[in-house]
Design a protein around this motif. Sequence first.
Motif, PDB file in Angstrom:
ATOM      1  N   THR A  29       0.895  -1.148   0.074  1.00 49.92           N
ATOM      2  CA  THR A  29       0.069  -0.007   0.004  1.00 49.92           C
ATOM      3  C   THR A  29       0.931   1.184  -0.086  1.00 49.92           C
ATOM      4  OG1 THR A  29      -0.109   0.223   2.538  1.00 49.92           O
ATOM      5  CG2 THR A  29      -1.852  -1.160   1.455  1.00 49.92           C
ATOM      6  N   TYR A  31       0.291   5.753   0.274  1.00 47.96           N
ATOM      7  CA  TYR A  31      -0.846   6.575   0.619  1.00 47.96           C
ATOM      8  C   TYR A  31      -0.452   8.259   0.211  1.00 47.96           C
ATOM      9  CZ  TYR A  31      -1.867   2.539   3.621  1.00 47.96           C
ATOM     10  OH  TYR A  31      -2.096   1.521   4.011  1.00 47.96           O
ATOM     11  N   LEU A  48      -1.353  -0.191  -3.900  1.00 52.51           N
ATOM     12  CA  LEU A  48      -2.772  -0.245  -3.636  1.00 52.51           C
ATOM     13  C   LEU A  48      -2.834   1.145  -2.638  1.00 52.51           C
ATOM     14  CD1 LEU A  48      -5.591  -1.447  -3.206  1.00 52.51           C
ATOM     15  CD2 LEU A  48      -4.816  -2.237  -1.097  1.00 52.51           C
ATOM     16  N   GLY A  50      -5.071   1.945  -0.139  1.00 55.67           N
ATOM     17  CA  GLY A  50      -5.718   0.962   0.343  1.00 55.67           C
ATOM     18  C   GLY A  50      -6.537   1.974   1.421  1.00 55.67           C
ATOM     19  N   ASP A  51      -8.047   1.461   1.844  1.00 57.21           N
ATOM     20  CA  ASP A  51      -8.669   2.361   2.706  1.00 57.21           C
ATOM     21  C   ASP A  51      -8.134   2.077   4.112  1.00 57.21           C
ATOM     22  OD1 ASP A  51      -9.566  -0.257   2.976  1.00 57.21           O
ATOM     23  OD2 ASP A  51     -11.775   0.347   2.794  1.00 57.21           O
ATOM     24  N   SER A  52      -7.207   1.242   4.356  1.00 57.68           N
ATOM     25  CA  SER A  52      -6.251   0.815   5.385  1.00 57.68           C
ATOM     26  C   SER A  52      -5.697   2.381   5.980  1.00 57.68           C
ATOM     27  CB  SER A  52      -5.250  -0.132   5.464  1.00 57.68           C
ATOM     28  OG  SER A  52      -4.475   0.216   4.123  1.00 57.68           O
ATOM     29  N   ASP A  90      -8.709   1.550  -3.658  1.00 55.44           N
ATOM     30  CA  ASP A  90     -10.230   1.182  -3.109  1.00 55.44           C
ATOM     31  C   ASP A  90     -11.295   1.982  -3.068  1.00 55.44           C
ATOM     32  OD1 ASP A  90      -9.314  -1.364  -1.710  1.00 55.44           O
ATOM     33  OD2 ASP A  90      -8.655  -0.530   0.092  1.00 55.44           O
ATOM     34  N   LYS A 118     -10.755  -1.590  -6.279  1.00 54.04           N
ATOM     35  CA  LYS A 118     -10.904  -2.744  -5.596  1.00 54.04           C
ATOM     36  C   LYS A 118     -12.144  -2.565  -4.812  1.00 54.04           C
ATOM     37  CE  LYS A 118      -8.087  -4.039  -2.076  1.00 54.04           C
ATOM     38  NZ  LYS A 118      -8.841  -3.839  -0.776  1.00 54.04           N
ATOM     39  N   HIS A 142     -11.961  -8.646  -3.430  1.00 56.52           N
ATOM     40  CA  HIS A 142     -11.297  -8.789  -2.071  1.00 56.52           C
ATOM     41  C   HIS A 142     -12.375  -9.710  -1.116  1.00 56.52           C
ATOM     42  CE1 HIS A 142      -9.397  -6.710   1.367  1.00 56.52           C
ATOM     43  NE2 HIS A 142      -9.626  -7.708   1.927  1.00 56.52           N
ATOM     44  N   VAL A 185      -7.792 -10.038  -3.947  1.00 56.57           N
ATOM     45  CA  VAL A 185      -7.170 -10.199  -2.714  1.00 56.57           C
ATOM     46  C   VAL A 185      -7.822 -11.348  -1.786  1.00 56.57           C
ATOM     47  CG1 VAL A 185      -6.683  -8.694  -0.463  1.00 56.57           C
ATOM     48  CG2 VAL A 185      -6.087  -7.683  -2.772  1.00 56.57           C
ATOM     49  N   GLU A 187      -7.601 -12.225   1.859  1.00 52.84           N
ATOM     50  CA  GLU A 187      -7.434 -11.685   3.107  1.00 52.84           C
ATOM     51  C   GLU A 187      -7.700 -12.538   4.427  1.00 52.84           C
ATOM     52  OE1 GLU A 187      -8.022  -7.491   3.997  1.00 52.84           O
ATOM     53  OE2 GLU A 187      -7.412  -7.730   6.133  1.00 52.84           O
ATOM     54  N   ILE A 208      -2.864 -11.760   1.828  1.00 55.48           N
ATOM     55  CA  ILE A 208      -2.365 -11.183   2.943  1.00 55.48           C
ATOM     56  C   ILE A 208      -2.881 -12.133   4.369  1.00 55.48           C
ATOM     57  CG2 ILE A 208      -4.254  -9.379   2.708  1.00 55.48           C
ATOM     58  CD1 ILE A 208      -2.581  -7.542   4.399  1.00 55.48           C
ATOM     59  N   ILE A 218       0.549  -9.023  -0.692  1.00 52.67           N
ATOM     60  CA  ILE A 218       0.159  -7.855  -0.430  1.00 52.67           C
ATOM     61  C   ILE A 218       0.416  -7.413   1.067  1.00 52.67           C
ATOM     62  CG2 ILE A 218      -2.101  -7.885  -0.288  1.00 52.67           C
ATOM     63  CD1 ILE A 218      -2.129  -5.008  -1.552  1.00 52.67           C
ATOM     64  N   VAL A 220       0.180  -4.135   4.193  1.00 56.61           N
ATOM     65  CA  VAL A 220       0.390  -2.583   4.476  1.00 56.61           C
ATOM     66  C   VAL A 220       1.600  -2.007   4.828  1.00 56.61           C
ATOM     67  CG1 VAL A 220      -0.512  -0.857   6.221  1.00 56.61           C
ATOM     68  CG2 VAL A 220      -2.197  -2.846   5.247  1.00 56.61           C
TER      69      VAL A 220
END
Length: 258
Positions: A29, A31, A48, A50-52, A90, A118, A142, A185, A187, A208, A218, A220
Amino acid sequence: MSAAHLPANHPFQPLFDKMAADEVISSLTAYDYPTARLLDEAGIDLILVGDSLGMVFAGLDDTTGVTMQHMLYHTEVVARGIKNALLVADLPYHSYQSVEDAVHNAQRLMQAGAHAVKLEGGTTQLDKVEALTRQGIPMVGHIGMLPQRVKEEGGYKKKGKTQHDADRLLRSAQDLEKAGAGAIVLESMLAEVATRITQEINIPTIGIGAGNECDGQIRVIHDLVGAYPWFRPPFAKTYADFAGDMSKAAQSFIEEIK
Ligand code: KIV
């Protein structure tokens, strides 16, 4: 979808090439611009947004507070740092409740610089996946533990522990492939379930917390470099100590200017 059916110049072609060559697809990931640029220059295959980011960037308890505005901003800045990697963004929680919302918000992420989007969920999301495919929007599925459902599920729980759940996950993966997903993905699920899915479908799986037999892995980025020391998932191996280094640098600075 399979490599043979990919349209010319499809953004997922490099992933299928790696899968065919039995090379593991690398994915992290990002950002922000410097991270994206560093990972891209390091040769990562897939980045990615990611919304993480809601957790490791913004300090929220989970990903359900992430909005389209957040995702558009971070996708735009990450896109600026990428020359080679596939950039996936995401669709955040509640941004794809209807087919129309899914297509509209995916188009916005693509305009912000994503090469693909995603979304979380398998069989229950097929109408959206099919609509994205019809619109020519490349997408990644996902399945397994779905962080956007953490509240409904009461925590981050490993999936595929019963035969029924393992079969459900395999069916979801097969349905996603049929509906046009270009990769999935996987997870937090039992390794043997992820292995079975990887063997049974023709699109890349990216794991992951799902064992070592997926087509790709993948992580984070904050877990990888030890930048978020307050929580680290059990499967996340840490390769650096950014948090420790940053604390030491700040303490050195404080000492030096005294
Ligand atoms: O948001 C994210 O970072 C993700 C990965 C954990 C796959 O979806």
